[in-house]
Design a protein around this motif. Structure first.
Motif, PDB file in Angstrom:
ATOM      1  N   LEU A  74     -14.365 -12.062 -50.904  1.00 19.34           N
ATOM      2  CA  LEU A  74     -13.516 -11.510 -51.887  1.00 19.34           C
ATOM      3  C   LEU A  74     -12.175 -11.278 -51.696  1.00 19.34           C
ATOM      4  O   LEU A  74     -11.268 -11.545 -51.976  1.00 19.34           O
ATOM      5  CB  LEU A  74     -14.155 -10.214 -52.902  1.00 19.34           C
ATOM      6  N   ASN A  75     -12.043 -10.635 -50.165  1.00 19.94           N
ATOM      7  CA  ASN A  75     -10.828 -10.439 -49.620  1.00 19.94           C
ATOM      8  C   ASN A  75     -10.144 -11.647 -49.660  1.00 19.94           C
ATOM      9  O   ASN A  75      -8.954 -11.777 -49.635  1.00 19.94           O
ATOM     10  CB  ASN A  75     -10.995  -9.814 -48.338  1.00 19.94           C
ATOM     11  N   TYR A  76     -10.725 -12.517 -49.105  1.00 27.18           N
ATOM     12  CA  TYR A  76     -10.016 -14.034 -48.787  1.00 27.18           C
ATOM     13  C   TYR A  76      -9.541 -14.720 -50.115  1.00 27.18           C
ATOM     14  O   TYR A  76      -8.392 -15.111 -50.092  1.00 27.18           O
ATOM     15  CB  TYR A  76     -10.852 -14.843 -48.022  1.00 27.18           C
ATOM     16  N   MET A  77     -10.341 -14.664 -51.284  1.00 25.76           N
ATOM     17  CA  MET A  77     -10.097 -14.967 -52.299  1.00 25.76           C
ATOM     18  C   MET A  77      -8.746 -14.411 -53.145  1.00 25.76           C
ATOM     19  O   MET A  77      -8.220 -15.034 -53.942  1.00 25.76           O
ATOM     20  CB  MET A  77     -11.128 -14.967 -53.304  1.00 25.76           C
ATOM     21  N   SER A  78      -8.508 -13.419 -52.670  1.00 30.76           N
ATOM     22  CA  SER A  78      -7.576 -12.443 -53.065  1.00 30.76           C
ATOM     23  C   SER A  78      -6.076 -13.117 -52.269  1.00 30.76           C
ATOM     24  O   SER A  78      -4.877 -12.709 -52.744  1.00 30.76           O
ATOM     25  CB  SER A  78      -7.260 -11.037 -52.796  1.00 30.76           C
ATOM     26  N   THR A  79      -6.297 -14.065 -51.368  1.00 32.82           N
ATOM     27  CA  THR A  79      -4.984 -14.597 -50.751  1.00 32.82           C
ATOM     28  C   THR A  79      -4.532 -16.085 -51.120  1.00 32.82           C
ATOM     29  O   THR A  79      -3.607 -16.700 -50.698  1.00 32.82           O
ATOM     30  CB  THR A  79      -5.244 -14.515 -49.122  1.00 32.82           C
ATOM     31  N   VAL A  80      -5.479 -16.734 -51.739  1.00 30.94           N
ATOM     32  CA  VAL A  80      -5.434 -18.056 -52.352  1.00 30.94           C
ATOM     33  C   VAL A  80      -5.413 -18.200 -54.038  1.00 30.94           C
ATOM     34  O   VAL A  80      -6.166 -17.395 -54.304  1.00 30.94           O
ATOM     35  CB  VAL A  80      -6.408 -18.853 -51.638  1.00 30.94           C
ATOM     36  N   GLU A  81      -4.795 -19.231 -54.160  1.00 29.17           N
ATOM     37  CA  GLU A  81      -4.690 -19.770 -55.613  1.00 29.17           C
ATOM     38  C   GLU A  81      -6.230 -20.077 -56.115  1.00 29.17           C
ATOM     39  O   GLU A  81      -6.615 -19.536 -57.268  1.00 29.17           O
ATOM     40  CB  GLU A  81      -3.961 -20.821 -55.938  1.00 29.17           C
ATOM     41  N   GLU A  82      -6.932 -20.643 -55.436  1.00 31.20           N
ATOM     42  CA  GLU A  82      -8.338 -21.100 -55.720  1.00 31.20           C
ATOM     43  C   GLU A  82      -8.934 -21.792 -54.335  1.00 31.20           C
ATOM     44  O   GLU A  82      -8.213 -22.185 -53.593  1.00 31.20           O
ATOM     45  CB  GLU A  82      -8.509 -21.974 -56.894  1.00 31.20           C
ATOM     46  N   ALA A  83     -10.356 -21.804 -54.204  1.00 31.80           N
ATOM     47  CA  ALA A  83     -10.947 -22.093 -53.288  1.00 31.80           C
ATOM     48  C   ALA A  83     -12.310 -22.611 -53.453  1.00 31.80           C
ATOM     49  O   ALA A  83     -13.049 -22.097 -54.360  1.00 31.80           O
ATOM     50  CB  ALA A  83     -10.807 -21.416 -51.969  1.00 31.80           C
ATOM     51  N   ASP A  84     -13.017 -23.420 -52.713  1.00 36.74           N
ATOM     52  CA  ASP A  84     -14.437 -23.756 -52.820  1.00 36.74           C
ATOM     53  C   ASP A  84     -15.194 -23.201 -51.729  1.00 36.74           C
ATOM     54  O   ASP A  84     -14.501 -22.721 -50.892  1.00 36.74           O
ATOM     55  CB  ASP A  84     -14.708 -25.369 -52.872  1.00 36.74           C
ATOM     56  N   VAL A  85     -16.252 -23.226 -51.654  1.00 31.37           N
ATOM     57  CA  VAL A  85     -17.349 -22.767 -50.411  1.00 31.37           C
ATOM     58  C   VAL A  85     -16.852 -23.183 -49.096  1.00 31.37           C
ATOM     59  O   VAL A  85     -16.861 -22.498 -48.186  1.00 31.37           O
ATOM     60  CB  VAL A  85     -18.673 -22.934 -50.719  1.00 31.37           C
ATOM     61  N   LEU A  86     -16.556 -24.520 -49.047  1.00 31.07           N
ATOM     62  CA  LEU A  86     -16.147 -24.987 -47.550  1.00 31.07           C
ATOM     63  C   LEU A  86     -14.881 -24.450 -47.130  1.00 31.07           C
ATOM     64  O   LEU A  86     -14.720 -24.105 -45.955  1.00 31.07           O
ATOM     65  CB  LEU A  86     -16.436 -26.618 -47.610  1.00 31.07           C
ATOM     66  N   GLN A  87     -14.020 -24.406 -48.204  1.00 32.29           N
ATOM     67  CA  GLN A  87     -12.712 -23.757 -47.916  1.00 32.29           C
ATOM     68  C   GLN A  87     -12.904 -22.305 -47.285  1.00 32.29           C
ATOM     69  O   GLN A  87     -12.262 -21.610 -46.225  1.00 32.29           O
ATOM     70  CB  GLN A  87     -11.607 -23.905 -48.755  1.00 32.29           C
ATOM     71  N   VAL A  88     -13.627 -21.479 -48.161  1.00 28.61           N
ATOM     72  CA  VAL A  88     -13.869 -20.176 -47.774  1.00 28.61           C
ATOM     73  C   VAL A  88     -14.440 -19.867 -46.443  1.00 28.61           C
ATOM     74  O   VAL A  88     -14.083 -19.250 -45.425  1.00 28.61           O
ATOM     75  CB  VAL A  88     -14.820 -19.583 -48.946  1.00 28.61           C
ATOM     76  N   MET A  89     -15.462 -20.884 -46.146  1.00 23.09           N
ATOM     77  CA  MET A  89     -16.131 -20.991 -44.911  1.00 23.09           C
ATOM     78  C   MET A  89     -15.225 -21.120 -43.718  1.00 23.09           C
ATOM     79  O   MET A  89     -15.287 -20.483 -42.391  1.00 23.09           O
ATOM     80  CB  MET A  89     -17.440 -21.789 -44.836  1.00 23.09           C
ATOM     81  N   GLU A  90     -14.479 -22.190 -43.863  1.00 23.49           N
ATOM     82  CA  GLU A  90     -13.489 -22.517 -42.808  1.00 23.49           C
ATOM     83  C   GLU A  90     -12.419 -21.462 -42.526  1.00 23.49           C
ATOM     84  O   GLU A  90     -12.319 -21.269 -41.330  1.00 23.49           O
ATOM     85  CB  GLU A  90     -12.570 -23.983 -43.261  1.00 23.49           C
TER      86      GLU A  90
END
Length: 94
Positions: free
Chosen positions: A11-27
């Motif tokens: 959730l914290n990471y998602m607050s820093t990007v426009e959008e993302a998929d699971v592989l982007q989050v994991m990277e």
């Protein structure tokens, strides 16, 4: 510094990007969580889906990646941003 629980870190990471998929989050989270046994795509997809079900993320699209695997894109919404501000200490925020 201690680590946030993985779902909270997502959730914290998602607050820093426009959008993302699971592989982007994991990277992005790999340097902190990559050595954990539970650092798997199915579990991190579950984190994203759970955050969506709890009203913190919205699914904004889907397509097939270069390997013809389904890729689901998520975006944080206003409730998710409020949760980050309310529940995540400033020292952990990105």
């Amino acid at each position: 510094m201690r680590l946030l629980p993985a779902r909270t870190a997502v959730l914290n990471y998602m607050s820093t990007v426009e959008e993302a998929d699971v592989l982007q989050v994991m990277e992005e989270l790999r340097p902190l969580y990559g050595s954990e046994k539970q650092f798997t795509a199915p579990l991190f997809l579950e984190h994203l889906m759970s955050l969506e079900c709890n009203g913190y993320l919205d699914q904004v699209g889907y397509d097939l990646d270069e390997n013809q695997q389904l890729r689901i894109l998520y975006k944080i919404n206003a409730d998710g941003l409020d949760a980050v501000k309310k529940y995540i200490s400033a020292e952990y925020r990105r």
